[in-house]
Design an enzyme around this catalytic site. Sequence first.
Site, PDB file in Angstrom:
ATOM      1  CB  ALA A   1      31.470  44.742  34.172  1.00 50.40           C
ATOM      2  CE  LYS A   2      38.042  39.865  33.036  1.00 52.54           C
ATOM      3  NZ  LYS A   2      37.873  38.477  33.364  1.00 52.54           N
ATOM      4  NE  ARG A   3      29.567  47.218  31.158  1.00 52.43           N
ATOM      5  CZ  ARG A   3      28.779  46.866  32.147  1.00 52.43           C
ATOM      6  NH1 ARG A   3      28.100  45.771  32.094  1.00 52.43           N
ATOM      7  NH2 ARG A   3      28.666  47.629  33.217  1.00 52.43           N
TER       8      ARG A   3
ATOM      9  N   GLY B   1      36.914  46.661  29.727  1.00 52.20           N
ATOM     10  CA  GLY B   1      38.240  46.413  29.151  1.00 52.20           C
ATOM     11  C   GLY B   1      39.345  46.958  30.025  1.00 52.20           C
TER      12      GLY B   1
END
Length: 317
Positions: free
Chosen positions: A250-252, A254
């Site tokens: 996911a985006k988290r 990075g």
Amino acid sequence: MAEFAAGFADRFTPGCAAGRYAPSPSGDLHLGNLRTALLAWAFARSTGRRFLIRIEDLDRVRPGAEQRQLDDLAAIGVDWDGPVVRQSERLPIYQSAIDGLVAAGLTYECYCTRREIQQAATAPHGPMSAYPGTCRGLDAVARARLRDAGRPAALRLRASTAEFDVDDDLYGHYRGPVDDVVLRRADGVPAYNLTVVVDDAAQGVDQVVRGDDLLPSTPRQAYLATLLGLPVPRYIHVPLVLDAQGRRLAKRDGAVTLTDRRALGDTPEDVIAVLAASLGYRAASSSELLAGFDARQLPHEPWILDVKRLLQRSRCP
Ligand code: GLU
């Protein structure tokens, strides 16, 4: 029903066989999405199919995301045939599928709120992934009362089976639950499980390659296709990409989008090489990947992507 189904299906002119990638424009594609798109493309192209892009924009839409997704796909060498199709431009075809199911007596209105469904799902008799059928037996009086109380109604399928079987080219045989799936949401918008079935058939898609998070929804979709008199496509559900903690990428995590990677100095070729390596190939372009593509060699396990290690690699001279 059989009459309606034949009539509905007859309206689709069978096109050439096709595969597709159908992103929701809710944000940028990450490496896992790009890998699935590359695979869907390679499966279609290596089997002589057309490859279509369909933007599933009936849910969350982030401004600009569609164009960035298309640009990113093009940058990694995923090309497509014909114009990009958007679900928001195809409402009449979904409505006619819904009309036929209504006329065949295969639907009912559901006034349950999300919270009520969740509560039913955590009731003492155990977890339930399927809709428990709360509104299935409501009579006209009860419906009118709920309507008068201002409750918006979703429209559900009156399913007559609890399970359905599908065959998946990668996963194998899969039997999963079929419930009274939502056909039209309470806000009046056609629901994903209906639109995906109608669109795949209408576009001549006979090969569906997508992430295996959607495998559990596939029996519902195949059942719905059968009710609508539409062909069931070949399914190929590919394992998702997980982060170093074993969670869905996911985006988290990075630095997982093409834009992130480019900002760190990676070229699209570097990104393709990483994606290809995760599939067991050495390739720096989509055409190199396609040249050696062999569906039988694909990994059946999730790809664990350690973004921190990828970052270190980017920083090396
Ligand atoms: N639009 C869905 C997604 O982005 C994919 C649906 C499908 O491939 O059937 O998750």
